[in-house]
Design a protein around this motif. Structure first.
Motif, PDB file in Angstrom:
ATOM      1  N   ARG A 135     -16.824  -0.597  -1.771  1.00 17.02           N
ATOM      2  CA  ARG A 135     -15.646  -1.096  -1.064  1.00 17.02           C
ATOM      3  C   ARG A 135     -15.625  -2.625  -1.047  1.00 17.02           C
ATOM      4  N   ASN A 161     -13.358  -5.934   0.701  1.00 23.79           N
ATOM      5  CA  ASN A 161     -12.469  -6.173   1.837  1.00 23.79           C
ATOM      6  C   ASN A 161     -12.118  -7.646   1.956  1.00 23.79           C
ATOM      7  N   ASP A 200      -7.179   1.003   1.651  1.00 19.75           N
ATOM      8  CA  ASP A 200      -6.918   0.968   3.088  1.00 19.75           C
ATOM      9  C   ASP A 200      -6.217  -0.339   3.424  1.00 19.75           C
ATOM     10  N   ARG A 230      -4.464  -2.469   6.895  1.00 25.64           N
ATOM     11  CA  ARG A 230      -4.178  -2.550   8.331  1.00 25.64           C
ATOM     12  C   ARG A 230      -3.530  -3.898   8.611  1.00 25.64           C
ATOM     13  N   TYR A 270     -11.260   0.644  -2.448  1.00 23.66           N
ATOM     14  CA  TYR A 270     -12.596   1.202  -2.619  1.00 23.66           C
ATOM     15  C   TYR A 270     -12.601   2.322  -3.648  1.00 23.66           C
ATOM     16  N   ASN A 293      -1.257   0.899   9.824  1.00 24.24           N
ATOM     17  CA  ASN A 293      -2.450   1.258   9.074  1.00 24.24           C
ATOM     18  C   ASN A 293      -2.079   2.371   8.107  1.00 24.24           C
ATOM     19  N   PHE A 306      -8.958   4.279  -3.890  1.00 23.56           N
ATOM     20  CA  PHE A 306      -8.153   4.294  -2.667  1.00 23.56           C
ATOM     21  C   PHE A 306      -7.921   2.855  -2.198  1.00 23.56           C
ATOM     22  N   GLU A 361      -3.948   6.816  -1.989  1.00 23.71           N
ATOM     23  CA  GLU A 361      -4.796   7.315  -3.064  1.00 23.71           C
ATOM     24  C   GLU A 361      -4.199   6.837  -4.382  1.00 23.71           C
ATOM     25  N   SER A 370      -8.464  -3.349   1.893  1.00 20.34           N
ATOM     26  CA  SER A 370      -9.778  -2.876   1.460  1.00 20.34           C
ATOM     27  C   SER A 370      -9.631  -1.804   0.391  1.00 20.34           C
ATOM     28  N   THR A 421      -3.589   4.608   4.289  1.00 24.15           N
ATOM     29  CA  THR A 421      -4.509   4.834   3.177  1.00 24.15           C
ATOM     30  C   THR A 421      -3.726   5.423   2.013  1.00 24.15           C
ATOM     31  N   CYS A 459       0.837  -1.205   0.000  1.00 23.24           N
ATOM     32  CA  CYS A 459       0.000   0.000   0.000  1.00 23.24           C
ATOM     33  C   CYS A 459       0.872   1.255   0.000  1.00 23.24           C
ATOM     34  N   GLY A 498      -0.385   7.388   6.930  1.00 21.66           N
ATOM     35  CA  GLY A 498      -0.452   6.236   7.810  1.00 21.66           C
ATOM     36  C   GLY A 498       0.782   6.121   8.665  1.00 21.66           C
TER      37      GLY A 498
END
Length: 503
Positions: A170, A172, A118, A120, A156, A105, A116, A109, A154, A107, A7, A78
């Motif tokens: 979204r 997940n 996410d 964790r 989304y 964690n 996006f 873009e 996740s 996020t 990520c 994050g």
């Protein structure tokens, strides 16, 4: 770590330059991306290193290496904390171990204002059985503890829906596994579509949510849930909002067949200022009545929080639902002083280190489950921060049982079992000099279940924490712990010395 890094990596190069390129970038004025290595040495002398009725003493040496990475850019935001701790037992080398700790964690873009991701992840030590041996120190050779790993990804898609609404689609996938037992391992995957419109606090707002989830337990059955929920919120005054809730749900959480039921409820929110908030929600669900009460109040030197809830959960790791850590409590209290999340995080960590306070302290321990559960939980937390003295208090109680009754899953809830937990922890820290603090803590936990199963734990400690230099800190503490219950009661005394360095 690899999944969370996936990520981060595509955006790190952009994050390092985004603030300079865009005056409105969130990271302007601060380091957009930073990494801080750390190292520590810890020595623990204990008279009962295995936490058994027949005590055996040992000296446990621990060496830890870790890092903290923080991103505060336009495309990536994050934090990631990781450490590896090598443990060596002077007299019982067969118990030598390496423990990993990770909290992350973030996020990213991926496509401007549209796509996006996410992510964790966590790796931590977790109690297996609520009635087994409980300890306050991971340096001890506790057979009722295992390393639990969680990962959530996740992606989304978000965008406008007409002129006054927006949507979010979204997907997940969450996984949880542990290093020793099949109980508690599960995979959760699904999707959610949410649409909402209106202007909050000035006109009516609405939302429509549809989701579908599938949970597969390694030591249990597979469960499927589908839900459709709509809300309509009306501002009664400038600080009070009322919300009506209606919808339907379909699942097999209580039986082997899919069952359909309606849901309805209401919520009332009172937010007179940024320092005070109170929300109360009640819903009629397939398992009965669910509710949630959340209260938060803070002043310049105090913060108070209270939660009370009844709800279903498919999570396999019970961590005392409704209770937050000491870090969470102080993160709320520091909100007005440090609006920036990155600055606030640094301030909270520095404060906790100065006063020698455990950031991950909670009132009751968790335990592993292998099926959907129904839980009633209450938690009260407060922090009183004087000029030189800080007092923190946390209290929690919970009752957990299976949703699908009489299911033999091999955990504490098998066969209509119910686990009831309650406890508190309190700490008092006093700054003796600008760089040295004295601290003390006291905790009590009690767990009860069916068939006269029970356990209790009492623990107290005193210590000193001092800043030896701008990047070096030392701690010395002594503790006493006593555990009683149906399985393996014990007493333990220990002296702990820690030396840490932040690069």
């Amino acid at each position: 770590m690899t999944a969370v890094a996936a990520c981060w990596v595509p955006c790190i190069g952009y994050a390092q330059t985004s603030a300079a390129a865009d005056p409105a970038a969130p990271g302007q004025g601060v380091r957009v991306f930073s990494i801080s290595p750390s190292a520590s040495l810890r020595e623990t002398w204990t008279n009962n290193y295995r936490l058994t009725p027949e005590a055996q003493s040992d000296l446990v040496s621990e060496a830890s290496l870790g890092f903290r990475a923080v991103a505060n850019g336009r495309r990536l935001r994050g934090a990631l904390d990781y450490s590896a701790t090598a443990q060596g037992y002077a007299r019982h080398s067969e118990d030598n171990d390496v423990q990993h700790t990770l909290y992350g964690n973030g996020t990213a873009e991926l496509l401007q204002d549209r796509v996006f991701l996410d992510a964790r992840a966590s790796v931590a030590q977790q109690q297996v059985s609520a009635f087994g041996t409980t300890s306050t120190d991971n340096a001890l050779a506790n057979r009722n503890r295992t390393e639990v790993r969680t990962l959530s990804l996740s992606p989304y898609l978000r965008g406008p829906l007409g002129s006054s609404a927006q949507y979010e689609l979204r997907f997940n996938r969450d996984t949880t596994s542990n290093s020793s037992f099949g109980v508690g391992n599960f995979t959760n995957s699904g999707w959610q579509l949410q649409m909402q419109g209106g202007e909050s606090r000035r006109t009516s707002t609405w939302s429509l949510t549809a989701n579908s989830q599938k949970v597969d337990y390694d030591e249990g059955s597979t469960s499927q849930t589908e839900l459709l929920r709509g809300t309509l919120s009306l501002p009664l005054t400038s600080s009070i909002t009322a919300t009506a809730i209606a919808g339907a749900e379909r699942n097999d959480l209580r039986s082997s067949e899919m069952e359909t039921s309606s849901l309805s409820g209401a919520e009332l929110a009172w937010v007179p200022s940024e320092r005070t908030s109170l929300t109360a929600r009640v819903e009629k669900r397939y398992f009965g009545t669910s509710h949630a009460v959340n209260f938060s109040f803070r002043t310049a030197r105090t913060v108070w929080t209270f939660t009370d809830s009844t709800d279903a959960s498919t999570s396999s790791s019970r961590s005392g639902s409704g209770q937050g850590t000491v870090y969470d409590l102080l993160y709320t209290q520091f909100a007005s002083q440090f609006p920036s999340p990155a600055d606030r995080d640094a301030a909270v960590r520095s404060f906790l280190a100065l006063y020698g306070i455990n950031p991950n302290s909670v009132a009751i321990p968790g335990f592993l489950t292998a099926s959907p559960t129904l839980q009633r939980a209450r938690a009260l937390s407060l922090a009183l921060m004087g000029v030189r003295t800080t007092v923190i208090f946390q209290a929690s109680q919970s009752s957990t049982q299976q949703l699908r009754r009489a299911t033999d899953t091999g955990d504490d809830l098998a066969g209509n079992g119910t686990v009831r937990q309650r406890g508190f922890t309190t700490s008092v820290s006093h700054r003796l000099t600008p760089s040295t603090s004295a601290n003390s803590s006291l905790s009590w936990q009690r767990t009860e279940g069916d068939d006269d199963r029970r356990s209790s734990l009492r623990s107290g400690s005193v210590g000193l924490s001092t800043q030896l230099g701008p990047r070096t800190q030392a701690q010395l503490s002594a503790r006493y712990t006593r555990s009683n219950g149906s399985f393996s009661p014990y007493t333990e005394r220990a002296v702990v010395a820690t030396l840490g360095y932040q690069f």
